[in-house]
Design a protein around this motif. Structure first.
Motif, short mmCIF file in Angstrom:
data_model
loop_
_atom_site.label_atom_id
_atom_site.label_comp_id
_atom_site.label_asym_id
_atom_site.label_seq_id
_atom_site.Cartn_x
_atom_site.Cartn_y
_atom_site.Cartn_z
N ARG A 63 0.80 -1.25 -0.20
CA ARG A 63 0.00 -0.08 0.14
C ARG A 63 0.83 1.32 -0.04
O ARG A 63 1.79 1.25 0.70
CB ARG A 63 -0.93 0.05 1.36
N LEU A 64 0.47 2.28 -0.84
CA LEU A 64 1.16 3.38 -0.94
C LEU A 64 0.55 4.51 -0.66
O LEU A 64 -0.63 4.77 -1.00
CB LEU A 64 2.00 3.36 -2.69
N LYS A 65 1.19 5.50 0.00
CA LYS A 65 0.66 6.80 0.25
C LYS A 65 1.58 8.06 0.43
O LYS A 65 2.57 7.93 0.89
CB LYS A 65 -0.16 6.92 1.41
N TYR A 66 1.04 9.16 -0.04
CA TYR A 66 2.10 10.37 0.27
C TYR A 66 1.71 11.12 1.51
O TYR A 66 0.55 11.53 1.65
CB TYR A 66 2.07 11.35 -0.92
N ASP A 67 2.50 11.39 2.46
CA ASP A 67 2.19 12.05 3.72
C ASP A 67 2.47 13.46 3.46
O ASP A 67 3.75 13.75 3.74
CB ASP A 67 2.96 11.62 4.72
N PHE A 68 1.75 14.24 3.39
CA PHE A 68 2.16 15.94 3.10
C PHE A 68 2.27 16.36 4.46
O PHE A 68 3.04 17.48 4.13
CB PHE A 68 0.79 16.56 2.64
N THR A 79 4.60 15.21 6.68
CA THR A 79 6.10 14.86 6.59
C THR A 79 6.77 15.02 5.32
O THR A 79 8.05 14.79 5.27
CB THR A 79 6.40 13.67 7.37
N SER A 80 6.13 15.09 4.18
CA SER A 80 6.62 15.21 2.85
C SER A 80 7.42 13.77 2.72
O SER A 80 8.80 13.70 2.20
CB SER A 80 7.71 16.40 2.64
N ASP A 81 7.03 12.57 2.93
CA ASP A 81 7.27 11.33 2.72
C ASP A 81 6.52 10.41 1.90
O ASP A 81 5.17 10.74 1.74
CB ASP A 81 7.67 10.59 4.00
N VAL A 82 6.99 9.68 1.12
CA VAL A 82 6.25 8.46 0.47
C VAL A 82 6.37 7.50 1.49
O VAL A 82 7.44 6.99 1.92
CB VAL A 82 6.92 8.11 -0.92
N VAL A 83 5.11 7.02 1.61
CA VAL A 83 4.78 5.73 2.80
C VAL A 83 4.61 4.51 1.95
O VAL A 83 3.86 4.50 1.35
CB VAL A 83 3.98 6.21 3.93
N VAL A 84 5.49 3.48 2.36
CA VAL A 84 5.26 2.26 1.82
C VAL A 84 4.87 1.09 2.91
O VAL A 84 5.82 1.14 3.89
CB VAL A 84 6.52 1.75 1.05
#
Length: 415
Positions: A153-158, A160-165
């Motif tokens: 599952r992928l999501k961008y955390d605005f 912390t400016s991270d791509v969360v895998v």
């Protein structure tokens, strides 16, 4: 004896007294009737919507003095709207059930009291819990099937400016007899181009072909740069003797999916293909002991060596050169392994490196094909050091951050 005049006077007085009493009773009765009629009129005004005169307390039962007829009227009841169907219910269906005396005008006015109904304060408010957001589920199929599937599952955390895998699981990995002992899988995750020097690796799941991880990894990258990144998953089989065989891989082009919302993905695992120009792989272990100022290079083994001659085997050995500011200052080599393209050495080569020179040091590792005449032919090589890129730089930095520990990693051999 009483005289006739006295008796007459007495009788007259009694008659007058009775007359006064009778008049008083009549007056009282008339007053009571007047009050009752006045109160009935006031109650009628209240039911008709006018202001009450005097004190009138409506009763459920009233008896008229003339006909002694009993009429029962129901009190007005506030009708609470149902939460599930309020939006489709008209005002006409929410009237107070009022039954009055046989007067149509009073009944009509009582219907108008619906405007005074009391509704719940939160009526009409949006409840997000009733509308849960579901993840977008994508399938990434491959023609190269039969190596299992990866669930992530992928999501961008605005914030912390991270791509969360979110690495969830892998399923249906090939049986051990097909891939030489596939029992202890783990996954290494990277982003191309690299965003930092960290190595992101899952835990090892023992003896299973359906490992469940449920682990999270973050990659710091600006949202505008996400579309230029490639997320890669490399699936390895762990061995306690550092024999980590690369079994398969998954590549996800982040420019083709929208990760501003959570995206759930099922991806077919592809068989690992050697990069173009790779002439084999070499497993090397590095360690540095700062107290003794000693750099130790353990040449462990190689696989899939590509020889340039017409023969299918070679006589490989490994030559390790110590470079300081690009100049070769020392050289050591292993023994020769005859007739093999998958040789095993497990030999340690040590170099004395002062701490002040350590930031300027690199090592060149070359696999050679031994020749009785001459110095032999080079099969492939790799450069490992702080000024390199990719896995060569990561291996070196890993060694620095974990001094006194041996860090083993596979390296691609090139010309």
């Amino acid at each position: 004896m009483l005289s006739t005049d006295m008796v007459s006077s007495l009788v007259l007085g009694v008659v007058c007294g009775l007359s006064v009493v009778a008049v008083g009773i009549v007056v009282v009765v008339l007053y009571i009737l007047y009050r009752k009629r006045h109160r009935a009129s006031a109650c009628l005004n209240i039911k008709s919507g006018y202001e009450a005169v005097g004190d009138c307390k409506p009763s459920l039962m009233s008896i008229s003095s003339s006909s002694q007829e009993v009429s029962i009227s129901k009190e007005s009841r506030t009708v609470q709207p149902r939460s599930s169907s309020m939006s489709t219910t008209s005002h006409g269906s929410m009237r107070s059930d009022l039954i009055t005396d046989d007067t149509s005008s009073i009944s009509a006015r009582s219907e108008a009291s619906v405007d005074s109904l009391v509704f719940e304060a939160n009526f009409g408010a949006i409840r997000p819990d009733l509308y849960p957001r579901k993840d977008i589920v994508l399938q990434q199929a491959s023609l190269d099937t039969g190596h299992g599937r990866l669930h992530t599952r992928l999501k961008y955390d605005f914030r912390t400016s991270d791509v969360v895998v979110h690495l969830i699981e892998a399923q249906d990995l090939p049986p051990s007899e097909l891939l030489g002992g596939f029992n202890d899988p783990y996954i290494r995750i990277s982003m191309v181009p690299a965003v930092d020097e960290r190595i992101r690796q899952s835990s090892v799941k023992r003896r299973t072909s359906n490992p469940y991880y449920n682990e999270y990894f973050k990659f710091p990258v600006a949202f505008d740069d996400v579309k230029d990144k490639l997320l890669t998953f490399h699936l390895y089989d762990y061995d306690k003797f550092s024999r980590h065989n690369l079994i398969g891989q998954v590549e996800i082009d982040l420019g083709k999916i929208e990760i501003s919302n959570s995206v759930e993905m099922w991806c077919d695992i592809q068989k690992h293909q050697q990069p173009v120009g790779v002439l084999g792989e070499l497993l090397i272990s590095l360690s540095y002991l700062p107290t003794a100022e000693r750099l130790t290079v353990v040449v462990m083994k190689a696989k899939d060596l590509k020889v340039s001659t017409t023969t299918t085997s070679a006589d490989p050995y490994v030559r390790v050169s110590l470079l300081i500011e690009g100049k070769k200052v020392k050289r050591k080599k292993t023994s020769v392994r005859r007739g093999s393209v998958t040789p095993v050495w497990n030999e340690a080569l040590a170099f004395n490196v002062p701490a002040e020179l350590f930031p300027k040091v690199e090592i060149e590792v070359s696999v050679m094909d031994h020749d009785l005449i001459g110095h032999g032919e080079i099969i492939g090589r790799c450069l490992i050091g702080p000024n390199r890129a990719g896995i060569e730089k990561s291996h070196w930095n890993d060694m620095i951050q974990n001094q006194r520990k041996s860090i083993a990693l596979w390296h691609h051999l090139r010309r």
